[in-house]
Motif scaffolding. Structure first.
Motif, PDB file in Angstrom:
ATOM      1  N   ILE A 119       0.837  -1.205   0.000  1.00 48.09           N
ATOM      2  CA  ILE A 119       0.000   0.000   0.000  1.00 48.09           C
ATOM      3  C   ILE A 119       0.872   1.255   0.000  1.00 48.09           C
ATOM      4  O   ILE A 119       0.658   2.182  -0.784  1.00 48.09           O
ATOM      5  CB  ILE A 119      -0.932  -0.005   1.227  1.00 48.09           C
ATOM      6  N   LEU A 120       1.854   1.273   0.881  1.00 46.20           N
ATOM      7  CA  LEU A 120       2.700   2.471   0.980  1.00 46.20           C
ATOM      8  C   LEU A 120       3.444   2.712  -0.326  1.00 46.20           C
ATOM      9  O   LEU A 120       3.539   3.841  -0.791  1.00 46.20           O
ATOM     10  CB  LEU A 120       3.693   2.324   2.133  1.00 46.20           C
ATOM     11  N   ALA A 121       3.964   1.644  -0.927  1.00 46.35           N
ATOM     12  CA  ALA A 121       4.723   1.811  -2.162  1.00 46.35           C
ATOM     13  C   ALA A 121       3.808   2.194  -3.318  1.00 46.35           C
ATOM     14  O   ALA A 121       4.155   3.015  -4.169  1.00 46.35           O
ATOM     15  CB  ALA A 121       5.477   0.520  -2.493  1.00 46.35           C
ATOM     16  N   TRP A 122       2.640   1.639  -3.339  1.00 47.27           N
ATOM     17  CA  TRP A 122       1.670   1.925  -4.404  1.00 47.27           C
ATOM     18  C   TRP A 122       1.309   3.413  -4.411  1.00 47.27           C
ATOM     19  O   TRP A 122       1.135   4.027  -5.449  1.00 47.27           O
ATOM     20  CB  TRP A 122       0.424   1.066  -4.160  1.00 47.27           C
ATOM     21  N   ASN A 123       1.186   3.986  -3.229  1.00 49.37           N
ATOM     22  CA  ASN A 123       0.721   5.367  -3.122  1.00 49.37           C
ATOM     23  C   ASN A 123       1.841   6.396  -3.032  1.00 49.37           C
ATOM     24  O   ASN A 123       1.568   7.584  -2.968  1.00 49.37           O
ATOM     25  CB  ASN A 123      -0.173   5.510  -1.892  1.00 49.37           C
ATOM     26  N   GLU A 124       3.075   5.953  -2.982  1.00 51.06           N
ATOM     27  CA  GLU A 124       4.183   6.889  -2.802  1.00 51.06           C
ATOM     28  C   GLU A 124       4.208   7.895  -3.951  1.00 51.06           C
ATOM     29  O   GLU A 124       4.142   7.516  -5.114  1.00 51.06           O
ATOM     30  CB  GLU A 124       5.512   6.114  -2.747  1.00 51.06           C
ATOM     31  N   ALA A 125       4.303   9.168  -3.628  1.00 47.58           N
ATOM     32  CA  ALA A 125       4.194  10.166  -4.692  1.00 47.58           C
ATOM     33  C   ALA A 125       5.212  11.287  -4.549  1.00 47.58           C
ATOM     34  O   ALA A 125       4.916  12.444  -4.806  1.00 47.58           O
ATOM     35  CB  ALA A 125       2.782  10.746  -4.738  1.00 47.58           C
ATOM     36  N   PHE A 126       6.393  11.003  -4.092  1.00 46.43           N
ATOM     37  CA  PHE A 126       7.453  12.001  -4.193  1.00 46.43           C
ATOM     38  C   PHE A 126       8.508  11.477  -5.157  1.00 46.43           C
ATOM     39  O   PHE A 126       8.788  12.058  -6.197  1.00 46.43           O
ATOM     40  CB  PHE A 126       8.075  12.285  -2.834  1.00 46.43           C
ATOM     41  N   TRP A 127       9.061  10.314  -4.828  1.00 46.62           N
ATOM     42  CA  TRP A 127      10.107   9.753  -5.674  1.00 46.62           C
ATOM     43  C   TRP A 127       9.551   9.302  -7.018  1.00 46.62           C
ATOM     44  O   TRP A 127      10.201   9.478  -8.043  1.00 46.62           O
ATOM     45  CB  TRP A 127      10.790   8.576  -4.969  1.00 46.62           C
ATOM     46  N   THR A 128       8.342   8.765  -7.019  1.00 45.07           N
ATOM     47  CA  THR A 128       7.795   8.341  -8.307  1.00 45.07           C
ATOM     48  C   THR A 128       7.626   9.532  -9.238  1.00 45.07           C
ATOM     49  O   THR A 128       7.862   9.423 -10.438  1.00 45.07           O
ATOM     50  CB  THR A 128       6.435   7.645  -8.130  1.00 45.07           C
ATOM     51  N   LEU A 129       7.246  10.683  -8.675  1.00 44.97           N
ATOM     52  CA  LEU A 129       7.055  11.859  -9.522  1.00 44.97           C
ATOM     53  C   LEU A 129       8.392  12.448  -9.971  1.00 44.97           C
ATOM     54  O   LEU A 129       8.498  12.974 -11.076  1.00 44.97           O
ATOM     55  CB  LEU A 129       6.251  12.930  -8.773  1.00 44.97           C
ATOM     56  N   SER A 135       8.160   8.603 -18.258  1.00 42.87           N
ATOM     57  CA  SER A 135       7.023   7.868 -18.798  1.00 42.87           C
ATOM     58  C   SER A 135       7.267   6.371 -18.780  1.00 42.87           C
ATOM     59  O   SER A 135       6.391   5.599 -18.416  1.00 42.87           O
ATOM     60  CB  SER A 135       6.734   8.326 -20.237  1.00 42.87           C
ATOM     61  N   LYS A 136       8.478   5.952 -19.123  1.00 42.63           N
ATOM     62  CA  LYS A 136       8.751   4.526 -19.293  1.00 42.63           C
ATOM     63  C   LYS A 136       8.436   3.743 -18.022  1.00 42.63           C
ATOM     64  O   LYS A 136       7.748   2.742 -18.057  1.00 42.63           O
ATOM     65  CB  LYS A 136      10.238   4.356 -19.665  1.00 42.63           C
ATOM     66  N   ALA A 137       8.946   4.222 -16.892  1.00 42.06           N
ATOM     67  CA  ALA A 137       8.774   3.481 -15.646  1.00 42.06           C
ATOM     68  C   ALA A 137       7.737   4.123 -14.731  1.00 42.06           C
ATOM     69  O   ALA A 137       7.593   3.746 -13.588  1.00 42.06           O
ATOM     70  CB  ALA A 137      10.099   3.381 -14.912  1.00 42.06           C
ATOM     71  N   ALA A 138       6.997   5.140 -15.279  1.00 42.30           N
ATOM     72  CA  ALA A 138       6.092   5.873 -14.410  1.00 42.30           C
ATOM     73  C   ALA A 138       4.973   4.980 -13.890  1.00 42.30           C
ATOM     74  O   ALA A 138       4.260   4.360 -14.673  1.00 42.30           O
ATOM     75  CB  ALA A 138       5.505   7.066 -15.158  1.00 42.30           C
ATOM     76  N   PRO A 139       4.789   4.887 -12.563  1.00 44.67           N
ATOM     77  CA  PRO A 139       3.647   4.156 -12.036  1.00 44.67           C
ATOM     78  C   PRO A 139       2.406   5.033 -12.074  1.00 44.67           C
ATOM     79  O   PRO A 139       2.461   6.178 -12.535  1.00 44.67           O
ATOM     80  CB  PRO A 139       4.071   3.849 -10.601  1.00 44.67           C
ATOM     81  N   LEU A 140       1.302   4.531 -11.579  1.00 42.25           N
ATOM     82  CA  LEU A 140       0.035   5.256 -11.686  1.00 42.25           C
ATOM     83  C   LEU A 140       0.065   6.626 -11.022  1.00 42.25           C
ATOM     84  O   LEU A 140      -0.569   7.554 -11.521  1.00 42.25           O
ATOM     85  CB  LEU A 140      -1.085   4.403 -11.080  1.00 42.25           C
ATOM     86  N   THR A 141       0.782   6.739  -9.912  1.00 45.03           N
ATOM     87  CA  THR A 141       0.816   8.051  -9.245  1.00 45.03           C
ATOM     88  C   THR A 141       1.301   9.123 -10.203  1.00 45.03           C
ATOM     89  O   THR A 141       0.687  10.187 -10.329  1.00 45.03           O
ATOM     90  CB  THR A 141       1.780   8.013  -8.043  1.00 45.03           C
ATOM     91  N   ALA A 142       2.399   8.828 -10.897  1.00 41.67           N
ATOM     92  CA  ALA A 142       2.977   9.806 -11.805  1.00 41.67           C
ATOM     93  C   ALA A 142       2.105   9.963 -13.046  1.00 41.67           C
ATOM     94  O   ALA A 142       1.889  11.069 -13.551  1.00 41.67           O
ATOM     95  CB  ALA A 142       4.388   9.384 -12.196  1.00 41.67           C
ATOM     96  N   PHE A 143       1.577   8.850 -13.528  1.00 44.11           N
ATOM     97  CA  PHE A 143       0.735   8.882 -14.724  1.00 44.11           C
ATOM     98  C   PHE A 143      -0.488   9.755 -14.493  1.00 44.11           C
ATOM     99  O   PHE A 143      -0.842  10.608 -15.306  1.00 44.11           O
ATOM    100  CB  PHE A 143       0.338   7.443 -15.069  1.00 44.11           C
TER     101      PHE A 143
END
Lengths: 332, 290, 217
Positions: free
Chosen positions: C147-157, C162-170
């Motif tokens: 859950i924590l990794a799925w929602n993480e939105a600092f490092w992912t952003l 685009s290539k490795a962007a998870p849903l948070t960034a997308f």
């Protein structure tokens, strides 16, 4: 068979010597109770015998073989823990059968032994349950069952009854004694409760601060305690101790009088005092008497002794059953 | 257990975690400290030079910095107040036996599991949008002039979004603490003549005090680093009205490529967070002993 | 992010799955032995190590943003799944160790001793006694960290394009309305939060324990 011999066994935790040095002989088939106040090292001693702790020095011989370096499971012992330590995720059947499974017995053999043990312990109807669905007494029996299936040389009990309520404790005490008669294996039983020690033991080992104070049968300890500590520990209610002038009269530094070894009278006697509290149990009467000069004396008489708070009573000790101790606290 | 051979094995088992975290803490942080004393721009590689305290001086004299600090404090303080007060109320409510308790609890807790970018976008476009948003429609229905939340009150709006996300966390922890209060204590207080209000003040709140402190400290750690919500709603604007310290450092680093300046800002953020962390670590450490 | 990337919702969904699962599984492999050692073979320093691990979690991300960005750029890890897996694993490692530690602590030592008395070797003890008793704790830790990794939105952003962007960034790329915006946003959002809200429901009790480092149970 199941004889155990401790030679010069010691245990240190860091700088702290929990057990300075102990020698002890336990004969085959004996029911031995280690008793003492908390922190006296009795549990540590049991764990050393079990192999759950390493000794700092000395040797442990089981059946004449040096077992000091053997792992717990190879010593031919079985242990019943204070918390029972049942495996919560296993059924009663699997719990009892676990040591056999670890010994790689075949399934039919395990089933047979588990069923036998369950029959002895009245657990047959509960074999498929999980421990959490059992009462305290039943859990206790499962823990014992897990110990007996291995047919060990010796059973170790670490305060097994301390988590049960009073009535159940008396029952389980009887059951364990009966089981011991039935199986005949050596048992070592640790408790802080001198009543358990007196009622169950063939031999009591009284421990204090990691040292053995006295070893003997329950009645030996009761009749001739070696020192003040044993005298005060064995017997209920506790022995009365008197020192000073009253003791010198009897040629001792301290005298000990058991509550049941006094004669009570409302008219005359050696010492006069006032009743502080009277406890009427029907079968016995306990009086807590304030005696000037001597302090608080507890007495016990059979049947009814009709006095109340504030009444005057006279106490006379039985000179035949008076314990004398010297200035070092040793029996004189 | 207490036999000797286990200790060296234990050390070996701990080694990977300890080494990884040690690297993770020391390497980048010392690089940040080092960069903070350089004149270093990613667009002009090879021109790094020692700058002394210039970056810090620059940061500490920049009006945007003070606004960012102020915004950070307002955001953290506002959200803390809203979530703790709301959390206590909700926890008390949820602790009452009621119909459909399970469903209500899921609904209350759900926002915590919504990823920050989604919740910020939903608030921005579906609730706070001045034309199509629910709030605007509601305002028009009631005869008011709809306001453009994110341009006219950006910081308050962001605080609202963040508070919505963290309210479940506070509620859940406070509810857990509340449930550990023995019913007998409450009954004893009732026998002693305490009414519902007195029981709240003298029994329930003191019982929850530790949980409240934990909520405050942990939320503070996370709230100091609010980022995604700002990025997708206001981009820190208008101007720097909704820029917090995290966002300011991000802009400095990845939009202006000023490594030195961003590093100095990062170090300041680390110092601020550490002040909170010291209290939190002490408290949890005490807790370890019992 | 480019417009065409947005059509590829499942690409980002899989990135999210890979990053959250990958970082959690690797993290568990590292955290389980550590927590195990601390719970069952504690020394005088165990408490200090635990608290120190906790303090690394309190390091604000911006404090290390610049060097991590530069290291990732130089190692070619920017916009890669493996890069994000490493970061997610590291930022959640303290929580994992802590959570597992508090669970393992609850396994009574006497049970392990009983197993040894019953003749279980270390291997058998692990298979028949420890693992079954530890599984609930490990499962909860797994769940919370996904859950924590799925929602993480600092490092992912900050570390993906685009290539490795998870849903948070997308999903962050939907920041301005256009086209079938509301429909798309709703659909994407629902799919992004639905699985995790369900997981979250199962793990709410563990969440308290994990996020408060055992201070509230």
């Amino acid at each position: 068979m199941g004889s155990i011999r401790l030679e010069n066994v010691s245990k240190h935790f860091g700088e702290h010597a929990v057990i300075p040095s102990i020698d002890l002989e336990i004969n085959d088939g004996e029911f031995v109770v280690f008793v003492g106040p908390s922190g006296c090292g009795k549990s540590t001693l049991l764990r050393l015998i079990a192999g759950l702790e390493d000794v700092t020095g000395g040797r442990i011989l089981i059946d004449g073989d040096d077992a000091t370096a053997k792992p717990p499971a190879k010593r031919g012992l079985a242990m019943v823990f204070q918390s029972y330590a049942l495996y919560p995720h296993m059924s009663v059947r699997s719990n009892i059968g676990f040591p056999l499974k670890m010994a790689n017995l075949d399934k039919a053999e395990i089933d047979r032994k588990v069923n036998d043990a369950a029959a002895i312990l009245n657990l047959t109807d509960y074999l498929e349950r999980k421990p959490r669905a059992l009462s305290g007494g039943q859990r206790q029996r499962v823990a014992i069952g897990r110990a007996i299936v291995r047919s060990p040389e010796c059973f170790l009990f670490d305060e097994p009854l301390s988590n049960l309520d009073a009535a159940l404790r008396v029952n389980m005490r009887l059951e364990i004694s009966e089981l011991h008669q039935q199986l005949g294996a050596t048992s070592i039983y640790v408790t802080h409760d001198q009543v358990e020690a007196m009622t169950m033991a063939d031999k009591i080992v009284v421990l204090r601060a990691g040292n053995i104070e006295q070893v003997g049968s329950p009645l030996e300890l009761y009749r001739s305690p070696a020192n003040l500590f044993v005298a005060g520990f064995i017997g209920s209610p506790k022995m009365n101790f008197i020192d000073g002038k009253a003791a010198e009269e009897f040629g001792a530094h301290t005298i000990g009088i058991r509550p049941e070894h006094v004669a009570l009278s409302t008219e005359s006697g050696k010492w006069m005092g006032k009743v502080a509290v009277s406890e009427h149990l029907g079968s016995d009467t306990f009086l807590h008497v304030d005696v000037p000069e001597l302090g608080h004396i507890t007495t016990r008489t059979d049947g009814e002794f009709p006095v109340r708070h504030g009444d005057t009573v006279f106490i006379s000790p039985d000179p035949e059953r008076l314990y004398r101790f010297n200035a070092d606290g040793l029996a004189a | 257990m207490a036999t000797t051979h286990t200790h060296s094995a234990a050390r070996l088992m701990m080694a990977p975690s300890v080494i990884l975290l040690l690297l993770w803490m020391i390497v980048p942080l010392s690089m940040t400290v080092y960069f903070s004393f350089l004149r270093y721009n990613l667009l002009m590689p090879g021109t790094e030079s020692f700058a002394g305290f210039m970056n810090y001086r620059f940061f500490l004299t920049d009006p945007a910095f003070f606004q960012a600090i102020g915004n950070t404090l307002i955001l953290v303080g506002g959200v803390l107040f809203a979530t703790v007060a709301g959390g206590i109320a909700l926890a008390l409510l949820l602790n009452q036996p009621m119909f459909g308790q399970g469903i209500v609890r899921i609904l209350v807790i759900a926002p915590f599991f919504v990823m920050p970018t989604v919740s910020a976008l939903v608030w921005k476009n579906m609730l706070m949008n001045p034309v199509n948003g629910l709030f605007a429609s509601l305002a028009r229905f009631l005869g008011f002039q709809p306001i453009d939340f994110l341009s006219s009150i950006p910081l308050t709006s962001i605080s609202l979004i963040v508070a919505w996300q963290w309210l479940p966390f506070a509620t859940l922890i406070l509810l857990t603490a509340l449930q550990s209060l023995s019913e007998e204590q409450n009954e004893a207080a009732e026998m002693d003549g305490a009414n519902a209000w007195n029981r709240l003040i003298y029994i329930i709140l003191p019982h929850m005090a530790r949980a409240i402190t934990v909520v405050v400290l942990i939320e503070t750690i996370f709230l100091l680093s609010v980022f995604a919500e700002i990025l997708v709603t206001t981009n820190g604007g208008p101007g720097t009205e909704s820029t917090n310290l995290t966002y300011l450092v991000y802009m400095q680093a990845l939009l202006q490529f000023d490594v030195g300046g961003a590093s100095a800002g990062g170090i300041i953020a680390v110092i601020l967070a550490n002040i909170v962390a010291i209290f939190l670590v002490r408290m949890i450490g005490k807790n370890l002993e019992d | 992010m480019e417009v065409q990337a947005r059509s590829n919702y499942f690409h980002h969904f899989w990135n999210s799955v890979a990053i959250s699962l990958g970082s959690t599984v690797i993290g568990l492999l590292i955290a389980v032995p550590a927590a195990w050692a601390m719970a069952f073979s504690p020394t005088k320093r165990t408490k200090d190590i635990l608290l120190w691990m906790l303090s690394t979690k309190m390091l604000p991300a911006v404090g290390v943003l610049v060097p991590i960005y530069i290291i990732f750029r130089d190692l070619g890890l920017l916009d890669t799944r493996i890069g994000l897996i490493i970061i997610m694993m590291l930022i959640n490692l303290p929580i994992m160790v802590w959570m597992l530690y508090t669970y393992f602590k609850e396994i009574p030592g006497e049970i392990l001793e009983a197993a040894r008395m019953d003749g279980a070797t270390l291997g058998k003890e692990l298979v028949y006694v420890l693992t079954p008793m530890a599984i609930p704790g490990i499962a909860s830790t797994l769940l919370l960290n996904i859950i924590l990794a799925w929602n993480e939105a600092f490092w992912t952003l900050n570390l993906t394009a685009s290539k490795a962007a998870p849903l948070t960034a997308f999903i962050a790329s939907y920041s301005s309305p256009e086209g079938l915006f509301y429909a798309k946003l709703s659909a994407a959002s629902t799919m992004a939060i639905a699985p995790i809200v369900i997981l979250g429901w199962f793990s709410q009790k563990q969440l308290v324990r994990g996020l408060t480092f055992g201070a509230v149970k």
